[in-house]
Design a protein around this motif. Structure first.
Motif, PDB file in Angstrom:
ATOM      1  N   PHE A   1       0.825  -1.201   0.000  1.00  0.00           N
ATOM      2  CA  PHE A   1       0.000   0.000   0.000  1.00  0.00           C
ATOM      3  C   PHE A   1       0.863   1.256   0.000  1.00  0.00           C
ATOM      4  CE2 PHE A   1      -1.959   3.465   2.336  1.00  0.00           C
ATOM      5  CZ  PHE A   1      -3.158   3.632   1.658  1.00  0.00           C
ATOM      6  N   ARG A   2       1.857   1.262   0.897  1.00  0.00           N
ATOM      7  CA  ARG A   2       2.719   2.451   1.004  1.00  0.00           C
ATOM      8  C   ARG A   2       3.445   2.728  -0.302  1.00  0.00           C
ATOM      9  NH1 ARG A   2       4.062   0.850   6.273  1.00  0.00           N
ATOM     10  NH2 ARG A   2       5.857  -0.256   5.470  1.00  0.00           N
TER      11      ARG A   2
ATOM     12  N   HIS B   1       1.070   4.306  -2.548  1.00  0.00           N
ATOM     13  CA  HIS B   1       0.721   5.604  -1.974  1.00  0.00           C
ATOM     14  C   HIS B   1       1.844   6.621  -2.209  1.00  0.00           C
ATOM     15  CE1 HIS B   1      -1.572   8.135   0.761  1.00  0.00           C
ATOM     16  NE2 HIS B   1      -0.434   8.475   1.342  1.00  0.00           N
ATOM     17  N   SER B   2       3.072   6.182  -2.017  1.00  0.00           N
ATOM     18  CA  SER B   2       4.197   7.101  -2.208  1.00  0.00           C
ATOM     19  C   SER B   2       4.334   7.496  -3.677  1.00  0.00           C
ATOM     20  CB  SER B   2       5.510   6.461  -1.736  1.00  0.00           C
ATOM     21  OG  SER B   2       5.516   6.389  -0.338  1.00  0.00           O
TER      22      SER B   2
ATOM     23  N   LYS C   1       1.907   7.688  -5.751  1.00  0.00           N
ATOM     24  CA  LYS C   1       0.836   8.640  -5.995  1.00  0.00           C
ATOM     25  C   LYS C   1       1.209  10.026  -5.471  1.00  0.00           C
ATOM     26  CE  LYS C   1      -3.241   9.146  -3.621  1.00  0.00           C
ATOM     27  NZ  LYS C   1      -4.622   8.877  -3.176  1.00  0.00           N
ATOM     28  N   GLY C   2       1.748  10.055  -4.263  1.00  0.00           N
ATOM     29  CA  GLY C   2       2.109  11.334  -3.649  1.00  0.00           C
ATOM     30  C   GLY C   2       3.120  12.091  -4.493  1.00  0.00           C
TER      31      GLY C   2
ATOM     32  N   HIS D   1      -4.427   5.929  -7.473  1.00  0.00           N
ATOM     33  CA  HIS D   1      -5.493   6.160  -6.496  1.00  0.00           C
ATOM     34  C   HIS D   1      -6.453   4.959  -6.441  1.00  0.00           C
ATOM     35  CE1 HIS D   1      -8.304   8.301  -3.998  1.00  0.00           C
ATOM     36  NE2 HIS D   1      -9.268   7.860  -4.797  1.00  0.00           N
TER      37      HIS D   1
ATOM     38  N   GLU E   1      -4.613   1.965  -4.987  1.00  0.00           N
ATOM     39  CA  GLU E   1      -4.415   2.147  -3.557  1.00  0.00           C
ATOM     40  C   GLU E   1      -5.714   1.922  -2.785  1.00  0.00           C
ATOM     41  OE1 GLU E   1      -2.512   5.977  -1.805  1.00  0.00           O
ATOM     42  OE2 GLU E   1      -4.657   6.321  -1.960  1.00  0.00           O
TER      43      GLU E   1
ATOM     44  N   ARG F   1      -6.289  -4.005   3.247  1.00  0.00           N
ATOM     45  CA  ARG F   1      -5.583  -3.672   4.476  1.00  0.00           C
ATOM     46  C   ARG F   1      -6.556  -3.585   5.654  1.00  0.00           C
ATOM     47  NH1 ARG F   1      -1.837   1.554   5.483  1.00  0.00           N
ATOM     48  NH2 ARG F   1      -3.761   2.637   5.084  1.00  0.00           N
TER      49      ARG F   1
ATOM     50  N   GLU G   1     -11.886  13.356  -4.889  1.00  0.00           N
ATOM     51  CA  GLU G   1     -10.581  13.413  -4.231  1.00  0.00           C
ATOM     52  C   GLU G   1      -9.474  13.616  -5.241  1.00  0.00           C
ATOM     53  OE1 GLU G   1      -9.474  10.417  -1.556  1.00  0.00           O
ATOM     54  OE2 GLU G   1     -11.361  10.524  -0.469  1.00  0.00           O
TER      55      GLU G   1
END
Lengths: 121, 738
Positions: free
Chosen positions: B44-45, B48-49, B51-52, B67, B70, B77, B138
């Motif tokens: 997931f991270r 997520h990273s 994406k960030g 997105h 995730e 999760r 979002e």
């Protein structure tokens, strides 16, 4: 006098971006890769403000904030949470966990500096 | 000077590769069924990273896909979704698409929606959130913030002009009359005790508010209120200020204070929050929930007098700074903490270092040679010092080479995708196992190995493994195995691709080679020689060219690519059990252990690892098969004899090879040859200097080097020499002695 900042994020890109945004703006920057590393860094320095990501290995942002608030030296240190979502729910969660404010990623330089000045002078 | 943003962008894409690697590792663990909670967190991270970071560079396609990916992973999760086999397989495909998107973004291209959409659709089937609209909303947050700062970032002077225009067009009515742009002339701010606990500090908020140019600030102190809620600031503005801009300042303390706006220029002494023309909904405020009187005010020292507006300026008086909560010591001896024990260095710098060390090696060799030729004894301080110098040079060289070395893991991970795609395309069930992922090899070798390895893996799935029915008929498990391994073997890295398929169908291969005119119909070939036919240009066993492995690229191209890396490739195959392709590669492309030989007065370097032994030929052992075609008997086996002087065109063949010196060269595939030289000069490490850029490909020559005495010597490519030797067709290798 420069404001010292501890930025904690497991993403190197994000650490680089924060460093780039702040280094020429009179901030002294310290970096850590996750909450656990952040706590280790806090043994050596007392930053004026802490910026932290939430999703991190070993110790995540919420656990990190808990630990910061438990330490007498950092009980009142302002903490800005880096979040990718700007949803009210996440902000409320950050607040409940003891954060001072938040920065929505991706951030613009002036927005970040503004937020830092808002919580750290 | 380069743009720091570009540097970060480049570094972001490198980080993405690492994150993707971590993602696939985690997915593999999930697929193996040995995942724990942290595994899905890691996956997931990673997404997520990505994406960030992608958001920061406005890589919309990446952000949008990451997105959705995730979100599904977050559901796993949080336990909303079970990580079924199908879902994990879908995650693999998502990871593949995400890799494509990231690489496309890096190369500033796009990925065809036809590839992305089906996967998104699949993901949508797993969606647990009925409100897909929210997700879209979002995503719209991921605009680069430079856009959304617009008016907030406007300088105060400009704001004044706005207000003048506003005032001219509007009567000074209460702000409620203009819901679009509510303005205020009075702002009342009353912190709740909770505000201090959150680490917020009224002073800083007021200072930020000071940037909006208030005309006066008044502080009221109410000793009867709860500790921490005894102070109320009233800030007045001569020109009306946009409520929105004020709210922006108090964003973090929303719900932790009472904030109210007034349109009156001179409000009453104390403005009760409820009466004021508020904009923060009172429902948001925990007015009825006064926390424990922990007296947080004792920890802070808010000024007790009316603040002069000057004090709210950015460079306010010194005491303003000392009022900070926590009283953190600043500056001074606090050490800067490095985030990571690694340093990233530009590759060109490393290469320069590699080059310089190469020069150092040459220099050291020249020095050794001069000393050896001088009249100095072998026990002098100079010679012993030189010994140490030699050792140090070697150590430095090895260390520098290590900088360029990388584990093959990233390469292997790319291959797992190839297996997934290839097995799906041909409808076979295939499992890829990898071994020795941490084996390190030169970065350039890894990069240039990707294409040949991809082709070999596709071949293994497409041609190597039998169809599922055939496997079952042969009593094998339906699921085919492809194994990819890396290991160190005597100073080289050996990479093996093996399958547990039916093995090479040798009669068929032989027939194809005959049909294509590659070999004569009556050719007597050993199994090993038949296997070698696969590497011949123009050979393809697929009866119909599948779009999978038959992309007009044959194993000959693979072989050339490997050879160009100083590597060798060989095959072992057992009928019914499978086939193994073995690639042997040098650890580095920069230096080589070589034997310096002399041929017709020319100094040549033979790679040491190609030499099995050195021979002094006697008249008995050499048999003449024809003009310029000799074999030599080496331990009961005839080996072709190649005269390097002839092969390289330096001289005519000798009449008699008795007494000549030969180097027995062995290849991965078992081919051997004895190479005749005039004398052996030295054995040493040489620095490889490419000649391809200047001269193109020279048959039999791999590169050049500079010897200790400054002389230039060619580095030979023995496998090329042996296979393309003039005598080759007339003297098949490895004839067993009768």
């Amino acid at each position: 006098m420069s404001i010292s900042v501890l930025a904690v994020d497991d993403s190197r890109t994000m650490r680089d971006m924060i460093t780039l945004a702040l280094k020429d703006e009179g901030f002294e920057i310290h970096l850590a890769e996750d909450g656990q590393h952040g706590l280790e860094v806090l043994e050596d320095i007392a930053p004026d403000v802490i910026i932290t990501d939430i999703n991190m290995p070993r110790l995540d942002g919420f656990g990190f904030i808990d630990a910061i608030r438990d330490r007498s030296q950092t009980k009142h240190t302002p903490i800005l949470v880096l979040t990718t979502e700007s949803s009210a729910e996440l902000k409320a969660r950050a607040r409940d966990s003891g954060a001072t404010g938040w920065i929505v990623k991706p951030f613009a330089q002036d927005k970040l500096i503004r937020a830092l000045r808002m919580v750290a002078g | 000077m380069s743009d720091p943003m570009n540097d970060i962008r480049a570094s972001f894409f490198i980080e993405c590769e690492e994150l993707l690697e971590g993602l696939f590792d985690a997915l593999q663990t999930m697929s193996d069924g040995s995942a724990d909670d942290e595994t899905i967190n890691v996956a997931f991270r990673a997404v997520h990273s990505i994406k960030g970071g992608a958001g920061a560079f406005a890589l919309d396609q990446v952000v949008s896909f990451a997105h959705h990916f995730e979100t599904a992973m977050d559901d796993v999760r949080s336990g909303k979704l079970a990580p079924s086999d199908d879902l994990v397989q879908l995650f693999f495909r998502c990871g593949d698409i995400l890799s494509d998107l990231v690489r496309a973004a890096r190369d500033e291209t796009t990925v065809d929606a036809a590839l992305v959409d089906p996967v998104l659709e699949e993901l949508g089937k797993y969606s647990t959130s009925p409100d897909s609209g929210e997700a879209e909303e979002e995503i719209s947050d991921f605009q680069p913030l430079t856009l959304d700062l617009g008016d907030l970032g406007a300088p105060a002077d400009g704001a004044d002009d706005d207000f003048d225009a506003l005032l001219a067009s509007l009567p000074p009515l209460p702000s409620d009359d203009e819901p679009q742009e509510p303005v205020a002339r009075t702002v009342v701010f009353r912190p709740e005790p909770e505000l201090y606990k959150s680490g917020n500090e009224p002073l800083f908020l007021l200072r930020s508010l000071g940037e909006l140019r208030p005309s006066a600030v008044r502080l009221d102190f109410d000793p009867d209120s709860a500790p921490g809620a005894r102070m109320t600031w009233t800030v007045e503005f001569d020109d009306p200020v946009k409520c929105e801009m004020v709210e922006e300042v108090f964003e973090f303390v929303q719900g932790l204070c009472t904030l109210s706006f007034g349109s009156d220029a001179s409000p009453r002494e104390s403005v009760p929050a409820e009466e004021a023309a508020g904009t923060f909904a009172p429902a948001d405020l925990p007015m009825d929930k006064i926390p424990e009187p922990a007296s947080p005010t004792s920890d802070v020292a808010p000024p007790l007098a009316t603040i002069d507006p000057a004090a709210t300026d950015e460079d306010g008086p010194a005491e303003a700074t000392t009022a900070m909560p926590g009283g953190a010591p600043k500056g001074g001896a606090a050490p800067k903490n490095m985030a990571s024990p690694t340093v990233r260095v530009d590759l060109s710098r490393v290469d320069r270092l590699v080059n310089l060390v190469g020069e150092l090696v040459i220099n050291q060799a020249m020095l050794s040679q001069s000393v050896a030729q001088s009249s100095l004894g072998s026990n002098t301080a100079i010679t012993s010092g030189l010994e140490e110098f030699l050792q140090l040079t070697r150590d430095i060289q090895e260390s520098v080479m290590m900088i360029r070395a990388q584990p093959v893991k990233s390469l292997f991970q790319r291959m797992s995708r190839i297996v997934r795609e290839a097995s799906a395309a041909v409808g076979k069930k295939v499992v890829l196992t990898t071994d020795g992922e941490n084996t390190e090899i030169d970065k350039t070798v890894i990069e240039r190995l990707a294409d040949p390895l991809t082709h070999m893996i596709r071949n293994a799935v497409d041609h190597g493994l039998e169809k599922t029915e055939d496997r079952q008929a042969a009593g094998k498990p339906a699921e085919g195995q492809v194994r990819l391994s890396a290991s160190h073997k005597s100073g080289r890295v050996v990479i093996e691709v093996s399958d547990d398929g039916g093995g090479i169908n040798r009669p068929k291969v032989r027939q194809i080679a005959i049909d294509k005119g590659l070999i004569p119909e009556d050719a007597a070939l050993t199994d090993g020689e038949i296997d070698q036919l696969l590497f011949m240009p123009g050979f393809s066993t697929a009866t119909t060219v599948s779009n999978l492995s038959g992309r007009g690229v044959g194993m000959d191209v693979v072989k050339n690519a490997i050879t160009a890396l100083g590597g060798r490739i060989s095959i072992t195959s057992h009928a019914g059990k499978g086939t193994t392709f073995s690639i042997s590669l040098p650890l580095t492309l920069a230096v080589l252990d070589g034997m310096v030989v002399s041929v017709a007065g020319e100094a040549l370097v033979m790679p040491l690892n190609a030499i099995v032994e050195t021979l002094t030929l006697d008249g008995e052992s050499v048999r003449r098969l024809g003009p310029n075609s000799n074999v030599v008997l080496v331990r009961e086996s005839f080996v072709p004899l190649l005269d390097l002087g002839v092969e390289l065109g330096y001289r005519a063949p000798k009449e008699n090879y008795a007494g000549a010196i030969a180097l027995l060269s062995g290849q991965e595939d078992g081919h051997r040859a004895a190479l005749v030289v005039d004398s052996i000069e030295d054995q040493r490490q040489v620095v490889i200097k490419g000649i391809q850029d200047s001269y193109g490909r020279v048959p039999g020559v791999a590169a050049a080097t500079i010897l200790g005495d400054g002389q230039i010597a060619l580095i030979l490519d023995p496998s090329d020499l042996i296979q393309n030797s003039s005598g080759q067709s007339r003297a098949p290798a490895n004839i067993e002695a009768v």
